[in-house]
Design an enzyme around this catalytic site. Sequence first.
Site, PDB file in Angstrom:
ATOM      1  N   GLY A 226       0.823  -1.203   0.000  1.00  0.00           N
ATOM      2  CA  GLY A 226       0.000   0.000   0.000  1.00  0.00           C
ATOM      3  C   GLY A 226       0.857   1.252   0.000  1.00  0.00           C
ATOM      4  N   SER A 227       0.305   2.317   0.525  1.00  0.00           N
ATOM      5  CA  SER A 227       0.982   3.612   0.500  1.00  0.00           C
ATOM      6  C   SER A 227       2.102   3.675   1.532  1.00  0.00           C
ATOM      7  CB  SER A 227      -0.017   4.737   0.765  1.00  0.00           C
ATOM      8  OG  SER A 227      -0.442   4.720   2.119  1.00  0.00           O
TER       9      SER A 227
ATOM     10  N   CYS B  81       1.468  -0.897  -8.842  1.00  0.00           N
ATOM     11  CA  CYS B  81       2.530  -0.326  -8.014  1.00  0.00           C
ATOM     12  C   CYS B  81       3.818  -0.160  -8.811  1.00  0.00           C
ATOM     13  CB  CYS B  81       2.767  -1.183  -6.782  1.00  0.00           C
ATOM     14  SG  CYS B  81       3.091  -2.915  -7.132  1.00  0.00           S
TER      15      CYS B  81
ATOM     16  N   GLU C   4       5.704  -3.567   0.582  1.00  0.00           N
ATOM     17  CA  GLU C   4       5.894  -2.987  -0.743  1.00  0.00           C
ATOM     18  C   GLU C   4       5.033  -1.741  -0.796  1.00  0.00           C
ATOM     19  OE1 GLU C   4       4.593  -4.112  -5.155  1.00  0.00           O
ATOM     20  OE2 GLU C   4       6.149  -5.453  -4.369  1.00  0.00           O
ATOM     21  N   LEU C   5       5.684  -0.590  -0.903  1.00  0.00           N
ATOM     22  CA  LEU C   5       4.993   0.681  -0.739  1.00  0.00           C
ATOM     23  C   LEU C   5       4.960   1.469  -2.050  1.00  0.00           C
ATOM     24  CD1 LEU C   5       6.558   1.493   2.758  1.00  0.00           C
ATOM     25  CD2 LEU C   5       4.433   0.275   2.233  1.00  0.00           C
TER      26      LEU C   5
ATOM     27  N   GLU D 259       3.687  10.264  -5.970  1.00  0.00           N
ATOM     28  CA  GLU D 259       3.072   9.190  -6.742  1.00  0.00           C
ATOM     29  C   GLU D 259       1.654   9.590  -7.144  1.00  0.00           C
ATOM     30  OE1 GLU D 259       2.694   4.357  -6.405  1.00  0.00           O
ATOM     31  OE2 GLU D 259       2.269   5.545  -4.608  1.00  0.00           O
TER      32      GLU D 259
END
Length: 345
Positions: A60-61, A116, A82-83, A214
């Site tokens: 996510g963020s 992502c 995993e950002l 982003e």
Amino acid sequence: MAGNAVVLRPDQQGSITALAGVELLREAGLPEGVFRVVLGAGREAGRAVVDQTDYVCYTGSTPTGRRVAQSAAARLVSFSMELGGKNSVYIADDADLGRAVEGAVRACFSSAGQLCISTERVVVHEAIADEFIPRFVAAVEAMTLGTALEYGYDMGSPVSRAQLDTVTEHVEDAKAKGATVLTGGRRRPEVGPFVYEPTVLEGVTAAMTCRDEETFGPLVSIYRVADDNAAIALVNDTQYGLNSSVWTRDVQRGRQIAARIQTGTVNINECYAAAWASMGAPMGGMKDSGMGRRHGAEGILKYTEAQTVAAQYLVPIAPAFGMSDKAHAAALTLSLRAMKIVGMK
């Protein structure tokens, strides 16, 4: 596969897919109860999962990831994440432009830019920029848009009103501060309520939100650079480090460039699928794009706890048989030399 029971809290907008996946696993023979899906808002359901599980894997963020990490760390529970990302494609001066255009379009606008590992920056060597950019823009303008659940469209829709608003705000901010819209730049409500045209900007500066934040939508910025060094510097000029791509006919040159790029995965002559589909290789982010890896040995072993069980045979570690410490040390040294001579390890 690692022997754990799993509690999955999917994004609510992807809940049906998660439930369907678990149902397929059950049909394939997964024992009842070892894979549970918890639905609900992140502040409630997500926090409950983080506060009770033995290992946390979060996607996510970056801001939410920091909060998850704090919660896990307070319980001394391991985690991987995993950002966010601000992923770049570099088109070198010797790239196959036909393949590069096709690959860049796919990288920027697959899933309406909501992967992502989607590309949000296209960095182009100035020697081929005047040829690449018009071809890239023309390919984007030729894309067909649609929201029906069927094949044939090139791009669909942002997933929500909030995501549409983010894309709109980033584009309008860039336009107001002097960026040029090469194509796109507007909503398409006649196609779908949240649809936004695939958009290409040039002249983006550090004063514009989309330069460093982003977007996670169908928006990409193009940058011209003089050489490989300038390209590497620009690709690395971000707080994120998730995915990147290098396009060149010289794969060795691509590998040398890749070694200097600060992202967890780098693809050569492909934008993301080469690394993402290499299931035996680790995948994850550097810097603010996360920690830990999925795929490969790292991706499965992180869900386990290492344990060492050691048994002592023959002589004890401490001196025995009335030997002094000095005599014991000399005996051990002699024994080790003898073992090496006969090839024992």
